[in-house]
Design a protein around this motif. Structure first.
Motif, PDB file in Angstrom:
ATOM      1  N   GLN A 481       9.018   1.844  -5.852  1.00  0.00           N
ATOM      2  CA  GLN A 481       7.782   2.170  -5.136  1.00  0.00           C
ATOM      3  C   GLN A 481       7.445   1.073  -4.138  1.00  0.00           C
ATOM      4  OE1 GLN A 481       5.194   2.606  -8.590  1.00  0.00           O
ATOM      5  NE2 GLN A 481       5.310   4.832  -8.405  1.00  0.00           N
ATOM      6  N   LYS A 482       6.653   1.443  -3.128  1.00  0.00           N
ATOM      7  CA  LYS A 482       6.224   0.491  -2.117  1.00  0.00           C
ATOM      8  C   LYS A 482       4.728   0.579  -1.919  1.00  0.00           C
ATOM      9  CE  LYS A 482      10.596   0.380   0.442  1.00  0.00           C
ATOM     10  NZ  LYS A 482      11.250   0.509   1.770  1.00  0.00           N
ATOM     11  N   ASN A 483       4.147  -0.531  -1.424  1.00  0.00           N
ATOM     12  CA  ASN A 483       2.716  -0.532  -1.133  1.00  0.00           C
ATOM     13  C   ASN A 483       2.491   0.043   0.263  1.00  0.00           C
ATOM     14  OD1 ASN A 483       3.359  -2.539   0.683  1.00  0.00           O
ATOM     15  ND2 ASN A 483       2.018  -4.090  -0.227  1.00  0.00           N
ATOM     16  N   PRO A 484       1.234   0.230   0.695  1.00  0.00           N
ATOM     17  CA  PRO A 484       0.973   0.839   2.011  1.00  0.00           C
ATOM     18  C   PRO A 484       1.618   0.098   3.179  1.00  0.00           C
ATOM     19  CG  PRO A 484      -1.016   0.880   0.686  1.00  0.00           C
ATOM     20  CD  PRO A 484      -0.012   0.075  -0.085  1.00  0.00           C
ATOM     21  N   ALA A 485       1.899  -1.205   3.015  1.00  0.00           N
ATOM     22  CA  ALA A 485       2.534  -1.959   4.097  1.00  0.00           C
ATOM     23  C   ALA A 485       4.051  -1.815   4.068  1.00  0.00           C
ATOM     24  CB  ALA A 485       2.154  -3.421   3.998  1.00  0.00           C
TER      25      ALA A 485
END
Length: 710
Positions: A481-485
């Motif tokens: 998973q990745k964060n919004p950035a």
């Protein structure tokens, strides 16, 4: 592998043999090679003869003296006493011009305590051994040397804990002042007779002890004697005489000459090691006496407990120097070199790299002369690392034997060759280190990358609460998973995992900042290879702490900016400014010490309190702690930066941490001053096929290799 400010040499010799063989085979050789073969000079690999360095004088040294403990005034490595032993038993003797007079023979592994007689802070005598041991443990807990003398007085056991010895009465009095009931004793004594043998002397000592006096058998140049008392001044000495005369009027007393050499034998309790609490033989020597300790087995070593329990070949000389105990290991030079190689390099390294180190170490040792007045070198990296018998290995022995007697010279004789752990890819020019020139040292490429081979990555992480640091990649895994950035989420794979300020493990200089447990999630913003001799990270350090370390080198106000303002040919920093003010460094390499002990001066500085914003049309604006960033949210809303730190992503997706309070991170390559031979570079060259001569002639120029006279 530790850095040393030492001088080194180059190897060579075999090419002469090859030249002679070629002459016999009728091969034609260049004139330079013919001349070299004729006069006995060594020729470097490839047949190229450096500048002619014929007929230089090379000193001969069969045995080298290595200071383990000594105080010269300039070099201080103190120990008030040492505890010696040997696996096959220890032989202790009085060393003089006529040889060694036997004093004591200890059983296998039995410890013997030795010290230079002086002044002591004594605690009250007790018949309770447990109380005496408790007193002594309290004393040693304070970091001082303590012991327990064990006597039999009036038929009863008596124990006295003491601190010392000290060179002066004042020093002993200072130590006694902090101990309830402590008194000061000293080296002033009466002689209660001279005797033909130890048995007769011991009988007299027993008689005096039965009367309640402190008596010890002494070995002097004239034979055996009995010394009574431990007075710190003449008044106490005279009072003791009156007491002995009253108790034992038949005992004739004579003053002991302060200049007389002697060795006192007494019994003490062992303060440490596997024999803790057991009696041991102890010896205090005075005057110009020198004791010599050697293993009963000629192939064995003498173990010095206070020197990391290391065992040393040869023998150990104990003497008084500058009023204090001096402990010197004397052994054959070539055997010493085997241990130096084992202390400086790995047994897994190529033989040609070990040979290069052997010639360098030999040259250095011969160049020193008697540098420490009664010793040629120390066992530390002030000179060359030397860890005794345990550091030896077969390949080191082979390297020393293969280069026996070989040294490196220029037209002036032995050079002062420098070496260190790692050049960081490029060796230094002399002006980058000491600020002066040396003809045989130049900046050049060095294959040092092997130091980071096999090192794993550390991830720079940020937790939801803002905590940041480095975690070893073995303890973190991607969640997918990745964060919004667009930055990846990872999670911890274990519980109690340390997250450290920099990517390496050292609980003293880089302790855990916080810990994470299994399943804890965090964002990875960067990664670095684990810090090593080739590449490293240090910090972050807060500005006030950096300013404190700089001391008198920086006299300005609060520290906001720290920049490398000048670099030398190899890229090493030769000037650093603080708030635009050049730091006052004695010489360029001292910048490492000023900045908290950095591995090398080949570094960059990352400032967290200042960054540059590039706007439309290429306009730039510098952001500093004095200004407050405006944060634009994805929704278009704005607000002032309120947190102590902020993470900024540039156009290439690289994330950088900024802080309102300035901090500094140092990122660099190399370990050591960078002058001369890189040990990791020598390994790299050997793996590329260089022989030891070519390795050395690559790091040093305008020199040649010569064999010392037999």
């Amino acid at each position: 592998m530790q850095e040393t400010k030492r001088l080194f040499g180059l190897p060579g010799q075999a090419p002469v043999g090859r030249a002679v063989r070629r002459l016999r085979e009728g091969m034609r050789l260049p004139a330079a090679l013919l001349l070299a073969a004729a006069i006995g000079l060594n020729v470097p690999a490839g047949g190229l003869l450096p500048v002619a360095n014929a007929a230089v004088s090379v000193p001969k040294l069969d045995n080298i003296r290595v200071a383990l403990f000594i105080d010269t005034g300039k070099y201080v490595s103190p120990s008030a006493a040492v505890t010696l032993s040997a696996d096959a038993g220890l032989l202790l003797g009085l060393r003089g011009a006529a040889g060694v007079k036997p004093v004591h023979q200890a059983a296998a592994k039995a410890p013997v305590r030795v010290y230079a007689d002086g002044y002591y802070a004594q605690l009250p005598e007790t018949g309770d051994v447990t109380a005496a041991r408790s007193q002594a443990k309290k004393l040693t807990a304070g970091g001082v040397s303590a012991g327990i003398v064990q006597r039999v007085k009036r038929g009863q056991s008596a124990y006295r804990a003491y601190v010392g010895p000290f060179a002066t009465k004042e020093a002993a009095a200072s130590a006694a002042a902090g101990q309830p009931g402590a008194t000061v004793s000293g080296p002033l004594r009466w002689s209660a007779g001279s005797f033909a043998g130890e048995a007769e002397a011991n009988a007299q000592a027993v008689a005096l002890s039965q009367a309640g006096f402190d008596a010890d058998v002494a070995l002097t140049d004239a034979g055996y004697a009995v010394f009574v008392g431990e007075a710190a001044d003449n008044a106490a000495l005279q009072a003791l005489k009156a007491q002995i005369a009253a108790a034992l009027p038949s005992v004739a007393l004579a003053p002991v000459d302060a200049a007389q050499s002697y060795v006192l034998k007494r019994s003490e309790l062992d303060m440490g090691g596997e024999h803790a609490g057991s009696p041991l033989a102890a010896f205090a020597f005075g005057g110009s006496a020198k004791l010599w300790a050697a293993a009963a087995d000629a192939q064995g070593g003498v173990t010095v407990r206070e020197r990391f329990d290391r065992a040393y070949r040869g023998g150990i000389e104990l003497s008084r120097f500058n009023g204090k105990l001096a402990v010197v290991n004397e052994l054959p030079l070539e055997q010493y070199l085997v241990s130096v190689l084992g202390s400086e390099m790995s047994k897994e390294w190529p033989l040609e790299a070990l040979k290069a180190q052997a010639v360098a170490a030999r040259t250095f040792a011969l160049k020193q002369g008697v540098k420490y007045q009664i010793a040629h070198v120390t066992d530390t990296t002030t000179d060359q690392a030397y860890k005794g018998l345990a550091a030896e290995f077969a390949a080191a022995q082979q390297a020393v034997q293969a280069t026996q007697g070989e040294v490196i010279v220029d037209k002036n004789g032995l050079i002062n060759p420098l070496y260190y752990s790692n050049a960081g890819g490029m060796t230094a020019a002399p002006t980058e280190v000491w600020g002066n020139e040396a003809a045989y040292l130049n900046s050049q490429k060095s294959p040092d990358e092997g130091a980071q081979a096999g090192k794993k990555a550390w991830y720079r992480i940020v937790l939801p609460n803002g905590n940041t640091g480095y975690i070893h990649s073995d303890y973190a895994r991607a969640t997918g998973q990745k964060n919004p950035a667009g930055l990846p989420y990872y999670e911890s794979t274990a519980t109690g995992v340390s997250v450290r300020p920099a990517p390496y493990v050292d609980n003293a200089t880089n302790p855990s900042a916080f810990k994470v447990d299994i399943g804890d999630r965090f964002v990875v913003i960067d990664q670095e290879i684990e810090s090593n001799a080739y590449s490293w990270v240090r910090g972050p350090y807060k500005a006030p702490k950096v300013k404190e370390k700089l001391g008198a080198a920086y006299t300005g106000g609060a520290l906001d900016r720290l920049e490398v303002s000048k670099r030398g040919p190899s890229g090493r920093a030769i000037e650093v400014t603080a708030n635009g003010q050049p730091l006052k460094a004695a010489y360029p390499d001292s910048l490492r010490t000023l900045l908290g002990g950095l591995p090398s001066t080949r570094f960059d500085i990352e400032e967290t309190g200042r960054y540059t914003i590039v706007g439309a049309g290429g306009a730039t604006r510098s952001q500093t702690p004095a200004s407050q960033a405006v944060v634009v949210a994805g929704s278009g809303g704005t607000g002032k930066q309120t947190d102590g730190q902020l993470f900024i992503m540039n156009g290439q997706g690289k994330v950088r941490m900024t802080t309102r309070d300035p901090q500094f991170i140092f990122k660099g390559t190399g370990y050591g001053h960078g002058l001369g031979m890189s040990q990791w570079g020598a390994k790299g060259y050997a793996e590329l096929g260089y022989d030891y001569q070519k390795i050395l002639l690559t790091y040093y120029t305008g020199v040649s290799i010569q064999k010392a006279a037999p």
